[in-house]
Every structure is written in C-alpha cells, then in structure tokens.
Design a protein around this motif. Structure first.
Motif, PDB file in Angstrom:
ATOM      1  N   ALA A  62       0.847  -1.193   0.000  1.00  0.00           N
ATOM      2  CA  ALA A  62       0.000   0.000   0.000  1.00  0.00           C
ATOM      3  C   ALA A  62       0.882   1.242   0.000  1.00  0.00           C
ATOM      4  O   ALA A  62       2.098   1.155   0.200  1.00  0.00           O
ATOM      5  N   ASP A  63       0.274   2.406  -0.189  1.00  0.00           N
ATOM      6  CA  ASP A  63       1.038   3.655  -0.241  1.00  0.00           C
ATOM      7  C   ASP A  63       1.791   3.911   1.050  1.00  0.00           C
ATOM      8  O   ASP A  63       2.906   4.453   1.050  1.00  0.00           O
ATOM      9  N   THR A  64       1.189   3.557   2.152  1.00  0.00           N
ATOM     10  CA  THR A  64       1.783   3.888   3.452  1.00  0.00           C
ATOM     11  C   THR A  64       2.719   2.815   3.988  1.00  0.00           C
ATOM     12  O   THR A  64       3.663   3.117   4.720  1.00  0.00           O
ATOM     13  N   ARG A  65       2.472   1.526   3.625  1.00  0.00           N
ATOM     14  CA  ARG A  65       3.304   0.456   4.182  1.00  0.00           C
ATOM     15  C   ARG A  65       3.080  -0.837   3.422  1.00  0.00           C
ATOM     16  O   ARG A  65       2.125  -0.979   2.651  1.00  0.00           O
ATOM     17  N   CYS A  66       3.967  -1.810   3.687  1.00  0.00           N
ATOM     18  CA  CYS A  66       3.813  -3.154   3.159  1.00  0.00           C
ATOM     19  C   CYS A  66       3.787  -4.134   4.329  1.00  0.00           C
ATOM     20  O   CYS A  66       4.486  -3.945   5.322  1.00  0.00           O
ATOM     21  N   ASP A  67       2.985  -5.178   4.187  1.00  0.00           N
ATOM     22  CA  ASP A  67       2.834  -6.143   5.264  1.00  0.00           C
ATOM     23  C   ASP A  67       2.676  -7.545   4.700  1.00  0.00           C
ATOM     24  O   ASP A  67       2.248  -7.730   3.556  1.00  0.00           O
ATOM     25  N   ALA A  68       3.001  -8.526   5.543  1.00  0.00           N
ATOM     26  CA  ALA A  68       2.686  -9.916   5.262  1.00  0.00           C
ATOM     27  C   ALA A  68       1.706 -10.389   6.324  1.00  0.00           C
ATOM     28  O   ALA A  68       1.871 -10.088   7.513  1.00  0.00           O
ATOM     29  N   LEU A  69       0.683 -11.100   5.902  1.00  0.00           N
ATOM     30  CA  LEU A  69      -0.305 -11.684   6.810  1.00  0.00           C
ATOM     31  C   LEU A  69      -0.233 -13.193   6.656  1.00  0.00           C
ATOM     32  O   LEU A  69      -0.399 -13.716   5.542  1.00  0.00           O
ATOM     33  N   ILE A  70       0.020 -13.892   7.753  1.00  0.00           N
ATOM     34  CA  ILE A  70       0.265 -15.334   7.698  1.00  0.00           C
ATOM     35  C   ILE A  70      -0.884 -16.093   8.349  1.00  0.00           C
ATOM     36  O   ILE A  70      -1.305 -15.774   9.468  1.00  0.00           O
ATOM     37  N   LEU A  71      -1.373 -17.109   7.646  1.00  0.00           N
ATOM     38  CA  LEU A  71      -2.363 -18.029   8.195  1.00  0.00           C
ATOM     39  C   LEU A  71      -1.701 -19.360   8.485  1.00  0.00           C
ATOM     40  O   LEU A  71      -0.986 -19.901   7.624  1.00  0.00           O
ATOM     41  N   LEU A  72      -1.928 -19.903   9.677  1.00  0.00           N
ATOM     42  CA  LEU A  72      -1.472 -21.229  10.061  1.00  0.00           C
ATOM     43  C   LEU A  72      -2.681 -22.052  10.491  1.00  0.00           C
ATOM     44  O   LEU A  72      -3.599 -21.528  11.137  1.00  0.00           O
ATOM     45  N   ALA A  73      -2.665 -23.326  10.162  1.00  0.00           N
ATOM     46  CA  ALA A  73      -3.832 -24.169  10.435  1.00  0.00           C
ATOM     47  C   ALA A  73      -4.132 -24.294  11.919  1.00  0.00           C
ATOM     48  O   ALA A  73      -5.293 -24.466  12.307  1.00  0.00           O
ATOM     49  N   ASP A  74      -3.115 -24.219  12.768  1.00  0.00           N
ATOM     50  CA  ASP A  74      -3.309 -24.443  14.203  1.00  0.00           C
ATOM     51  C   ASP A  74      -3.219 -23.162  15.035  1.00  0.00           C
ATOM     52  O   ASP A  74      -3.063 -23.221  16.253  1.00  0.00           O
ATOM     53  N   VAL A  75      -3.296 -22.005  14.392  1.00  0.00           N
ATOM     54  CA  VAL A  75      -3.250 -20.726  15.111  1.00  0.00           C
ATOM     55  C   VAL A  75      -4.560 -19.988  14.848  1.00  0.00           C
ATOM     56  O   VAL A  75      -4.971 -19.846  13.691  1.00  0.00           O
ATOM     57  N   ASP A  76      -5.215 -19.534  15.913  1.00  0.00           N
ATOM     58  CA  ASP A  76      -6.557 -18.967  15.775  1.00  0.00           C
ATOM     59  C   ASP A  76      -6.566 -17.467  15.510  1.00  0.00           C
ATOM     60  O   ASP A  76      -7.557 -16.783  15.778  1.00  0.00           O
ATOM     61  N   HIS A  77      -5.462 -16.938  14.986  1.00  0.00           N
ATOM     62  CA  HIS A  77      -5.427 -15.537  14.603  1.00  0.00           C
ATOM     63  C   HIS A  77      -4.441 -15.350  13.450  1.00  0.00           C
ATOM     64  O   HIS A  77      -3.605 -16.218  13.190  1.00  0.00           O
ATOM     65  N   VAL A  78      -4.556 -14.235  12.772  1.00  0.00           N
ATOM     66  CA  VAL A  78      -3.627 -13.911  11.686  1.00  0.00           C
ATOM     67  C   VAL A  78      -2.333 -13.382  12.281  1.00  0.00           C
ATOM     68  O   VAL A  78      -2.343 -12.548  13.193  1.00  0.00           O
ATOM     69  N   ILE A  79      -1.210 -13.894  11.781  1.00  0.00           N
ATOM     70  CA  ILE A  79       0.091 -13.398  12.218  1.00  0.00           C
ATOM     71  C   ILE A  79       0.485 -12.229  11.319  1.00  0.00           C
ATOM     72  O   ILE A  79       0.628 -12.391  10.105  1.00  0.00           O
ATOM     73  N   HIS A  80       0.637 -11.066  11.920  1.00  0.00           N
ATOM     74  CA  HIS A  80       0.964  -9.864  11.163  1.00  0.00           C
ATOM     75  C   HIS A  80       2.474  -9.633  11.183  1.00  0.00           C
ATOM     76  O   HIS A  80       3.084  -9.576  12.244  1.00  0.00           O
ATOM     77  N   VAL A  81       3.065  -9.523   9.999  1.00  0.00           N
ATOM     78  CA  VAL A  81       4.504  -9.282   9.879  1.00  0.00           C
ATOM     79  C   VAL A  81       4.720  -7.978   9.114  1.00  0.00           C
ATOM     80  O   VAL A  81       4.553  -7.936   7.889  1.00  0.00           O
ATOM     81  N   PRO A  82       5.084  -6.900   9.789  1.00  0.00           N
ATOM     82  CA  PRO A  82       5.398  -5.651   9.076  1.00  0.00           C
ATOM     83  C   PRO A  82       6.645  -5.831   8.210  1.00  0.00           C
ATOM     84  O   PRO A  82       7.548  -6.606   8.552  1.00  0.00           O
ATOM     85  N   LEU A  83       6.682  -5.131   7.112  1.00  0.00           N
ATOM     86  CA  LEU A  83       7.837  -5.171   6.207  1.00  0.00           C
ATOM     87  C   LEU A  83       8.419  -3.762   6.115  1.00  0.00           C
ATOM     88  O   LEU A  83       8.257  -3.062   5.112  1.00  0.00           O
ATOM     89  N   PRO A  84       9.111  -3.310   7.162  1.00  0.00           N
ATOM     90  CA  PRO A  84       9.570  -1.914   7.221  1.00  0.00           C
ATOM     91  C   PRO A  84      10.611  -1.557   6.172  1.00  0.00           C
ATOM     92  O   PRO A  84      10.789  -0.382   5.847  1.00  0.00           O
ATOM     93  N   LYS A  85      11.320  -2.570   5.640  1.00  0.00           N
ATOM     94  CA  LYS A  85      12.343  -2.296   4.633  1.00  0.00           C
ATOM     95  C   LYS A  85      11.780  -2.291   3.215  1.00  0.00           C
ATOM     96  O   LYS A  85      12.536  -2.212   2.248  1.00  0.00           O
ATOM     97  N   PHE A  86      10.463  -2.392   3.108  1.00  0.00           N
ATOM     98  CA  PHE A  86       9.838  -2.490   1.793  1.00  0.00           C
ATOM     99  C   PHE A  86       8.671  -1.519   1.737  1.00  0.00           C
ATOM    100  O   PHE A  86       8.033  -1.243   2.744  1.00  0.00           O
TER     101      PHE A  86
END
Length: 414
Positions: A62-86
C-alpha cells in the motif's frame, strides 16, 4: 398513449418489499445443509482451512506500508509481519526492473514459447532477488521460525498488487560469496502460489488410488501458423519414456491428434492430468482471451478452461509462455491460465511467469516426471511442487541456465 408514472414513494416501497423478500429467501437457503453461510463473508475458521498443507502468506503493498499476513492451520489468529524495509514504491521499482531484465535477456524466436521478441533493457537480477529476500522473505521466515536449511516445508504465497509480478519463490542472495546454503528462500521452503485462499480451502485434492490413470499430452500443432517449437518433440518423448518405463505406474497416455480446441477440451474431461507443450499468450486487452495456442490459429482460452466440467483433481503442466502471468490492470484478480486450470478443478498447476526457453523446457519436464513416477505407483499431484523445486534447483545449480530461464517456472495450487 397513457403512461403510468411512479412516484418516489412508490419506488421506495417497491425496493423495500424486494429487500424483505430477498432476506426471507436468504434465510430459507441458509437453513439448508451446507448453505449456512450462503452469500456471507467467510469466517476465520474457513479462511484458516486454506493452511492445511502449509503456511499461507498474503503479501500486501500500500502507499503507506507493506505487510505480510500469515495463516497457520493451528493458530486462531492472523500473524501480522510488518515489512519496514519495503514499500509500494520499491515494489513498483522492482516490477519495472524485472521488465528491463527480461527485455535484456530476450531469446531468439525459435528458443522461446511465445514467438515474439522483447525490447532490450538493463538491470541486475542479483539486486532484484536480494531486495526481495531482505525486505520481504527474511521477515516472513523469521516470523515462522524457519531457520533450518533443508527442512523444507511447503509455503503458499498469495501476492497482491505489484507483488503479483515479482518472483517471490526465487528471492535470495546470489553470487560466489553466497554459494553455501541458507541465503535463498529455496533453502528453507518449497514455494507454491495461490490466487485466492478459497482455492486451497476447497476439498478438491482427493487422489484416486485405482490403476486407471490417464495422462493427456498436447503438443504444438504443426498447422497453427506459429513459429515451430523444436523442443516440443523431445519433451513429449521424454515424458513417454518415463511414463512407459515398466517400473513406473500403470498409466494410459492419451495424445491429441489434431490439436483443435474442441478435441482438447473433450479429452481433458476424461484425463486425470494434462501436459501442454506449446505457445502461450497473455492478452493484455482482454485477459480472459489469454490462452494456449492450438490448431487453426485458435487458442484454448481461459474462458474455455473455466467452463470445463471436471470431476477429477490432478495436475496441469503448462509448458508454455506466460501461463501464470498476472494482468497489470487487474493486479488483485486471478486472471491467468494457471488460475483458470485451478478453477476448472485441477488441484495443482505448473506454469510460467514469462517466456521460457524451448531448449530448457524439455529438461525441466523430464526431471519433474522422473520425480513424480519414481516409486512405480500412481503419481500424486501434490508432489508436483517438490518435483518442480528439485528440477529447477538442479537447473540453477548446473550453471547452464541464466536467471531469466530458470526463474519463470512456478507451482500454483496444492
């Protein structure tokens, strides 16, 4: 002539009545078995089901930032990974750099499966792939604690925006100083792509265990008016040799005889797997017209493929150019030939992000099929991602292939 004129109040009353009717119909439908969430957004449990075979990583720019959102089968929430170098500007810059690199590495007309030349340009593959690795891949691998080289988990990349055009699966640090394992995404994971989460979540990965296994081969017809592909005959010959080996699975080879759209569609309905070795075209003006070049100057279009009614899963191997190339005008929509194969019911697809070498395509195909048929049992399409990983890795390490020729091969789906 008398004309009845409705007032604004009458229009409003009519719309309200239709809305009430619609709600009642939806309530009736949702009381039916398996239709409980008809026309409702998917809940998290449904989305999480897409990660049953490995982490699913959504990449957002996006214009303001880039992020990765990870889904795992055994985790009941989205894992948010900021990408500050991108950032979005960098992703667009890499997309432009890739275009220049591919222009600079243009193939001769008989050495590609597209039949058209790109324009010249300049750039650095090492810069592109290292920027991707440091800015995008490394943070994701760290968040997943993937630190053991060779312990290869499956991972599914779901890119959006400019990420759609970038070779995430090839990211890494290249050069003699990085020759030891541990500097490339392929050292840690086996990469697949997915155009949507629902493609992975749907139960289309059933593998039959009967001996009735049919593999359809479709080569470039000689009468289509396209430039001849010298690698198609040896490619199909390699596949026949592997499949007809007495120690391999009992497989029926079906080959297209005339290569017309109608014949191929008919054969695809009954075959378990399909292998195309032909020209491929990405139509920028009308993406659904993108397709595989067959006889009589016609294409097997995306619109033809997604209309195919198939009850089986299986593998579609698209040994052609641009079969998994996104559309610049619709970066958040899955409009390419490989995605069309998934929507038609194939469980997995081997495709290409841009033009491929007619000399190297047979080598990749041979190694993929050797891996898939290695045990003498019915092959499983879910092994195709690892088979391609091994085949391309061997090509890369051999030193006989440039970045432009080994990077385009990708796996999509399960």
């Amino acid at each position: 002539m008398h004309r009845t004129t409705r007032t604004l109040q009458q229009d409003a009353d009519r719309h309200r009545k239709l809305a009430i009717e619609r709600d009642k119909l939806l309530q009736e439908i949702r009381r039916l078995p398996d239709f409980e969430r008809f026309l409702l957004p998917k809940d998290f449990a449904q989305l999480r089901a897409s990660a049953h075979s490995g982490p699913v990583v959504m990449l957002n720019a996006a214009d303001t930032r880039c992020d990765a959102l990870i889904l795992l089968a055994d985790v009941d929430h989205v894992i948010h990974v900021p990408l500050p170098k991108f950032n979005l500007q960098r992703s667009v810059g890499l997309q432009n750099m890739l275009g220049r690199l591919l222009g600079h590495a243009r193939a001769t007309p008989f050495d590609d499966r597209e039949g058209m030349r790109a324009t010249r340009g300049a750039g650095s593959w090492e810069t592109l792939l290292s920027t991707l690795f440091n800015g995008v891949i490394k943070p994701v691998l760290d968040a997943l604690a993937f630190s053991t080289v060779g312990d290869l988990s499956r991972i599914f990349w779901c890119p959006t925006g400019p990420f759609v055009f970038l070779p995430i699966h090839a990211a890494g640090l290249y050069g003699t100083q990085y020759s030891s394992p541990g500097h490339k995404v392929s050292d840690f994971v086996i990469s697949s792509y997915t155009p949507t989460l629902s493609i992975l979540a749907q139960p289309n990965c059933h593998v039959a265990h009967s001996n009735d296994f049919r593999l359809l081969l479709v080569g470039q017809p000689s009468s289509d008016g396209q430039a001849p592909l010298r690698g198609v005959a040896p490619e199909l010959r390699h596949i026949r040799t592997v499949v007809e080996n007495p120690t391999s699975a009992c497989t029926t080879l079906v080959e297209s005889s005339v290569g017309t759209v109608e014949e191929v569609l008919g054969l695809m309905k009954d075959a378990d797997w399909v292998h195309f070795a032909c020209h491929g075209v990405q139509d920028a003006a009308t993406p659904t017209n993108s397709g595989l070049c067959l006889a009589n100057g016609r294409r097997l279009k995306i619109s033809d493929i997604i209309g195919l009614s198939r009850s089986r899963s299986g593998l579609a191997f698209l040994s052609a150019c641009q079969t998994a190339m996104g559309d610049e005008g619709l970066t958040d929509e899955a409009i390419h030939i490989a995605a069309g194969m998934l929507f038609a019911g194939y469980g997995g697809v081997i495709g290409t992000m841009w033009s491929i070498s007619d000399k190297l395509a047979p080598i990749v195909a041979r190694r993929v099929y050797e891996y898939l048929f290695r045990n003498g049992t019915r092959p499983d399409h879910r092994d195709a991602a690892r088979a391609l990983h091994e085949a391309v890795g061997h090509l890369r390490e051999s030193g006989d292939a440039s970045f432009a020729t080994w990077v385009p091969f990708i796996h999509v789906g399960l």
